[in-house]
Scaffold this motif. Structure first.
Motif, PDB file in Angstrom:
ATOM      1  N   ARG A  20      -3.032   2.922   0.601  1.00 55.43           N
ATOM      2  CA  ARG A  20      -4.325   2.621  -0.039  1.00 55.43           C
ATOM      3  C   ARG A  20      -4.529   3.679  -1.137  1.00 55.43           C
ATOM      4  O   ARG A  20      -5.285   3.093  -2.302  1.00 55.43           O
ATOM      5  N   ASP A  78      -5.037   1.265  -4.204  1.00 54.37           N
ATOM      6  CA  ASP A  78      -6.497   1.168  -4.441  1.00 54.37           C
ATOM      7  C   ASP A  78      -7.364   2.141  -4.416  1.00 54.37           C
ATOM      8  O   ASP A  78      -7.931   2.481  -3.287  1.00 54.37           O
ATOM      9  N   GLU A  98      -2.916   4.998   4.658  1.00 53.45           N
ATOM     10  CA  GLU A  98      -3.819   5.965   3.860  1.00 53.45           C
ATOM     11  C   GLU A  98      -3.423   6.219   2.562  1.00 53.45           C
ATOM     12  O   GLU A  98      -3.774   6.004   1.466  1.00 53.45           O
ATOM     13  N   ARG A 104     -10.591   2.062  -2.568  1.00 58.94           N
ATOM     14  CA  ARG A 104     -10.468   1.603  -1.188  1.00 58.94           C
ATOM     15  C   ARG A 104     -11.454   0.433  -0.770  1.00 58.94           C
ATOM     16  O   ARG A 104     -12.290   0.532   0.274  1.00 58.94           O
ATOM     17  N   GLN A 160      -9.691  -8.978  -1.009  1.00 56.29           N
ATOM     18  CA  GLN A 160      -9.477  -8.415   0.270  1.00 56.29           C
ATOM     19  C   GLN A 160      -7.991  -8.048   0.575  1.00 56.29           C
ATOM     20  O   GLN A 160      -6.987  -8.579   0.151  1.00 56.29           O
ATOM     21  N   ARG A 161      -7.738  -7.072   1.280  1.00 57.05           N
ATOM     22  CA  ARG A 161      -6.391  -6.687   1.881  1.00 57.05           C
ATOM     23  C   ARG A 161      -6.616  -6.218   3.140  1.00 57.05           C
ATOM     24  O   ARG A 161      -7.298  -5.624   3.695  1.00 57.05           O
ATOM     25  N   ILE A 163       1.142  -5.642   5.186  1.00 54.35           N
ATOM     26  CA  ILE A 163       0.068  -5.558   4.464  1.00 54.35           C
ATOM     27  C   ILE A 163      -0.090  -7.049   3.615  1.00 54.35           C
ATOM     28  O   ILE A 163       0.993  -7.666   3.159  1.00 54.35           O
ATOM     29  N   GLN A 219     -12.935  -3.263   0.135  1.00 51.30           N
ATOM     30  CA  GLN A 219     -12.383  -4.479   1.013  1.00 51.30           C
ATOM     31  C   GLN A 219     -10.747  -4.281   1.602  1.00 51.30           C
ATOM     32  O   GLN A 219     -10.338  -5.352   1.817  1.00 51.30           O
ATOM     33  N   SER A 220     -10.777  -3.383   2.204  1.00 56.19           N
ATOM     34  CA  SER A 220      -9.333  -3.125   2.903  1.00 56.19           C
ATOM     35  C   SER A 220      -9.677  -3.133   4.350  1.00 56.19           C
ATOM     36  O   SER A 220     -10.793  -2.530   4.744  1.00 56.19           O
ATOM     37  N   ARG A 221      -8.981  -3.765   5.077  1.00 55.74           N
ATOM     38  CA  ARG A 221      -9.491  -4.054   6.478  1.00 55.74           C
ATOM     39  C   ARG A 221      -8.173  -3.825   7.406  1.00 55.74           C
ATOM     40  O   ARG A 221      -7.039  -4.209   7.193  1.00 55.74           O
ATOM     41  N   TYR A 227      -4.329  -4.974   6.650  1.00 56.68           N
ATOM     42  CA  TYR A 227      -3.283  -4.110   7.100  1.00 56.68           C
ATOM     43  C   TYR A 227      -3.250  -4.609   8.778  1.00 56.68           C
ATOM     44  O   TYR A 227      -4.238  -4.229   9.268  1.00 56.68           O
ATOM     45  N   GLU A 255      -2.226  -9.539   1.031  1.00 59.52           N
ATOM     46  CA  GLU A 255      -3.164  -9.388  -0.008  1.00 59.52           C
ATOM     47  C   GLU A 255      -2.694 -10.610  -0.997  1.00 59.52           C
ATOM     48  O   GLU A 255      -1.677 -10.858  -1.088  1.00 59.52           O
TER      49      GLU A 255
END
Length: 252
Positions: free
Chosen positions: A48, A52, A45, A55, A22-23, A241, A57-59, A25, A243
């Motif tokens: 990301r 990644d 954006e 995109r 997961q990552r 951020i 598991q970005s939250r 923000y 991670e």
């Protein structure tokens, strides 16, 4: 609001980590600065897309105080409400949302909210505080706000949680009371606490990510991370951020 001094914290033997894969923000206090929010979202954006492409598991986690002081509270609420509904953003409540709701519910004098940036929020919804304060019509302010604000905005404000936990991180608006288990923290402390939390070097069990107390730069300490950079005064809206065990910063 004054800008807090930096404080040192005790070191921890093992690093705090976000859940594997997961990552996060985490975005600080917006305070009606939709112009900065829009710019920061563009930069998120870009980050990301560059790091990644899938995109996955970005939250996004917003730490509260969407309204007051800046002139575009309506636009901010609409943006974060839509993101919560359509993209799964996590939106927490702040003390400024709490003040507005307390005034609407008769638990706080309107003058207190207005003196803390509510005048600008009213203006964003097409209302002038002077129309009510100068003519002795304060009892009409609540119904006027209820009529001026879309029902979806009020429902959004009333439904905001006080905190969320992700991996070894605990996210809230203001901070936590040292010595109290995270699951027993009071909503008032989560939205309002300052010095007793900021001065603490304790390991709270999880690393606390918060806003509420402005700094010129995000404050990254072993036991907490402060993301509030006083957007309405500094023109800088910040995001950390998270991670694995890494912390990065982007801002406007």
């Amino acid at each position: 609001m004054f800008f807090s001094r930096s404080r040192k914290s005790a070191a921890r033997s093992t690093a705090f980590r976000i859940t594997e894969g997961q990552r996060v923000y985490a975005i600080g206090d917006v305070h009606g600065r939709f112009d900065l929010l829009r710019l920061l979202l563009e930069r998120i954006e870009q980050h990301r897309s560059a790091t990644d492409p899938q995109r996955t598991q970005s939250r996004l986690v917003f730490l509260g105080d969407y309204i007051d002081r800046g002139t575009e509270s309506r636009e901010v609420i609409e943006a974060v409400r839509a993101g919560q509904e359509g993209q799964g953003w996590t939106c927490l409540t702040g003390n400024h949302e709490a003040m507005l709701l307390a005034a609407l519910d008769g638990r706080l004098d309107w003058e207190v909210w207005l003196a803390n940036g509510g005048v600008e929020t009213l203006f964003s919804y097409g209302l002038s505080a002077r129309d009510f304060t100068a003519s002795g019509r304060m009892d009409e302010l609540g119904p006027a706000i209820t009529e001026a604000m879309p029902a979806s905005h009020l429902a959004f404000l009333r439904g905001l949680p006080t905190h969320v936990e992700i991996g070894d991180y605990f996210f809230c608006h203001a901070g936590v009371r040292p010595g109290v288990a995270l699951e027993q923290q009071s909503p008032e402390d989560l939205m309002w606490i300052r010095d007793v939390f900021l001065d603490s070097r304790a390991d709270h069990g999880k690393r606390i990510v918060h806003g509420h107390t402005p700094q010129m730069e995000p404050e990254i300490l072993p036991n907490r991370i402060n993301v509030d950079t006083g957007a309405y005064l500094t023109n800088r809206l910040s995001c950390v951020i998270l991670e694995t065990d890494q912390v990065q910063v982007i801002h406007t």
